[in-house]
Design a protein around this motif. Sequence first.
Motif: not given
Length: 728
Positions: A111-115, A121-123, A242-252
Motif C-alpha cells: 500500500p501507500h500512505k495518504f496523510p 490512511n493506507y491504500g 492499534v497505533i496512531e497512524t498519522g502520528a510522528a514516529w522514529q526509525q533508525q
Amino acid sequence: MPMPLSRSLFLFLGRVAAALGLAATLVLPALPASAQPVSATLTTPHVTAELLAHAPQGLSPGATVWLGLRLTHQPDWHTYWKNAGDSGLPTDLRWTLPAGLSAGEIAWPLPHKFPIGPLANYGYDGTVLLPVPLTVDAGLQPSPLGNVDVRLHASWLVCRVECIPEEGDFLLRLPAHSSTALHGAAFDAALASQPQPLPASTASRLTIDDATPPGALDIVLDGLPPRARGRDLALFVETPEVIETGAAWQQQWQGSTWHARVPLSAYRAASPALIPVVVTLDGGSGGLQGWRAELPVQGTWPPPAPPALAAAPAPLATTALAAPPISAAPLSAYLLALAGAFLGGLLLNLMPCVFPVLAIKALSVLRQDRTTLRQTGLAYTAGVLVSFLLLAGLLLALRAGGQALGWGFQLQSPAVVAGLAALFTVLGLNLAGLFHIGNLLPAGLAGRQLHHPTLDAAFSGVLAVAVASPCTAPFMGASLGFTLTLPAGQTLLLFAAMGLGLALPFLLLSLAPGAGRWLPRPGAWMETLRQFLAFPLFGTVAWLLWVLGQQSGSDGVAALAALLVALALLLWAGSLPRRAGRWGFGALAAATLLVLGAWLGPAVVREAPPAAQAAESGWQPWSAAREQALLAEGRTVFVDYTAAWCITCQYNKKTTLADAQVLAQFDAAGVALLRADWTRRDAAITTSLAALGRNGVPAYVLRRPGQAAVVLPEILSREAIEQALASR
C-alpha cells in the motif's frame, strides 16, 4: 353503449389487488437485495473496476488460477488496504462460484500512505489489481459448452476529500479446457508487489513500552536485504486501531537491524498477541519493494481506552442512527398525529393515482337505490380500513422481526412497482374503452357478481388502497413516523385514521340522503369523462416506469414496457366477438405474454447495480459516516431524504432545491448538502429517519454541530429554508 367502469371492473381488479398487490409486499424482505451481475467491467465517476482472470493451464485440478479485481482510480481518488488506517474501509470481495472452485483471500499488494492533516490512511491510487488465488478440484462441472461462470459482488470506499461508497456485480465466463492468459502481465506485476516474508530471526521482535500513556511499540526487524539498509522505510501495521497512524514516529538503523518506535492509539480497543507488520522501500525506477514479518507481542498491553473512547468516532454515527424505544405517545401529540393521518388520507382522493378510479366509482352510484347505496358505502369503507390495518400489521410484524422498514417500503421492490404499473395499465385501458371486463369474465360469474354489490364494494376499497399506494408516502411522514415508536394498538389506530380519511368522501355520498343531488345527471358525458380519466392513469404508468428505471435500469424498463404491450394485446383479444377471432387472437396473445414473461420477467424484478451518484449542484451522497465527519469539522449539514417514487420529493427537488437563490444561500452559509436516496431499501437511511421520528420521505433536516436537528416541512419552500438558516 359500452359497459362503464363499475362493479364489474372493481370486483375483477379488486380481487387481483387483494390477492397480488398486498401479497407482493409480504415477500419484499425475501427479494434479493443485489442485482445479478451482467458484466466484467463497471465504470463510476471515480473508479473503473474490472474482473480479470489468469488461468494459463485452464481450470484443470492443480492448475495455477488467479482471479482479481482491477481498480483504476481517477486522479486524486484512492481506495483502501486491508488496514485502512484512521478512516476508510478495505475493499470487500464476495464470490459466487460453482462447485469445484473455491477462492482464497486477497493477496494485498503493497500500500501507500495518504496523510490527511494529523491523520493518515493506507491504500491505493492509480491502478491496482487485487489478486485472489482460486483452487480447482475434480468436482468442477463446466457447462455443455465447456464454460464456467465466475460471479463477484465487490464493494469499496473511494475517497478524495469526500468519501463515496460504491459497489458492483461482475460476471466472467471462463473456458474450462483452454488457456486464459490475456492479463498475465498484470497478475505478474501484482504478485511481484507482494511483501516478501522476512526470514525467522530471534533478533526481530515487537515490545510494548507502557511507561508513558498511552504507550508505544518498539519494533526491531532483522534480515532486511542490504539494499534497504540505511534507508528510510515506510511502516504499515496490519492490525487496525492499534497505533496512531498519522502520528510522528522514529526509525533508525543499528548495523543490520532496523528499529522503530510507534505511539499506540489513544483509542485502542484490541490487545493482540501477534501483530503482522509490513515495511516498504521506494526503489525509484525499480518500483515499491516490501517485506513482511509476523511478530509476537512482548510485554503487557496497557489498559485499553474506555468503551466510549475506544469506539470513537463510530459512536457518533451509532448514536445518530439509534431508533427510539417503543413507548406510548403523549395524548396531545398523538391526537395531532391522528389528525394529520386523517387529513393525509382525505387528500389522497385528489391524487392522480386515486381520483380517476374514485370519480368513476362515485358516478356508478347514480343508478343505485338508497338502501343499496348505504350498504355499498359501508362495505367500501370496510375494505379500505381492513387493507390499511393489514399493512399496519405487516409493518408491526416486520418491526418485531428486526426489519428496518419505513412507509413506502413496498415501492422499494421492483416487483411491486411493476405490478402497480400493470394494474394502472389495465385500469387505464378499461377507462379508454379498449376492453370491457364483462367480456372477459365467464357468463356465470358476470351474472352472479351483479347480485353481490356489498362484496363488490368491499373489493373496491381494497383496490382503492392498492392504487393509492404510490401516492401515500408524502402524506405519511410526520404522522406515521410515530409507528416506529408507538405500541401496536396506537399504530393500528393511526393507520385506521388514514384509511377513514381516504374512504370518507364516498362514505358521505352513500350515507347522506341528499348527496346525490350534488352529482350531475347520468348521460353521454359520462363516457367522455371515463375516457378522459384514463390519461392520468397512463401518466402514473409513465412515472412508475421511471421509478423502475432507478431500480432495474433501462433493461428492466424496456422489459416491462414489452410486457405491458403484450398485456394490452391480451385484453384487447379477450374483448373481441367470437366471430372476429376472439379465441385465435386470445391464444396468440396469451402465448406471447407467457413467453415474454419467462424471457423478460427476470430483468424487470432484478435490481441493477446501483450507479454512483454524480455530483449535482454541490450535492453529495449521504452516509452516516460522511454526515458525522462534516459535523466534526464544524460544518452545517443539510440532508435531503428522497426517493424516485416519491412525487413530493421530486417536486421539491426540481423547484426549491434547484433554486439558484437557495443554493447560493447554502453556499454563503458554508452548508454541506447531502442527499439520502431511499429509492432502494437502505437500512441506514431507514434508521436515520426513525431517529427523526419519521418513517417515510420526503424529510429535510438541517444539522449544526452540537445543536438539535431542525426538521423542515415536507412541502419545502425558500422561506422555510431561509428561516432554518437564520435560526440558531
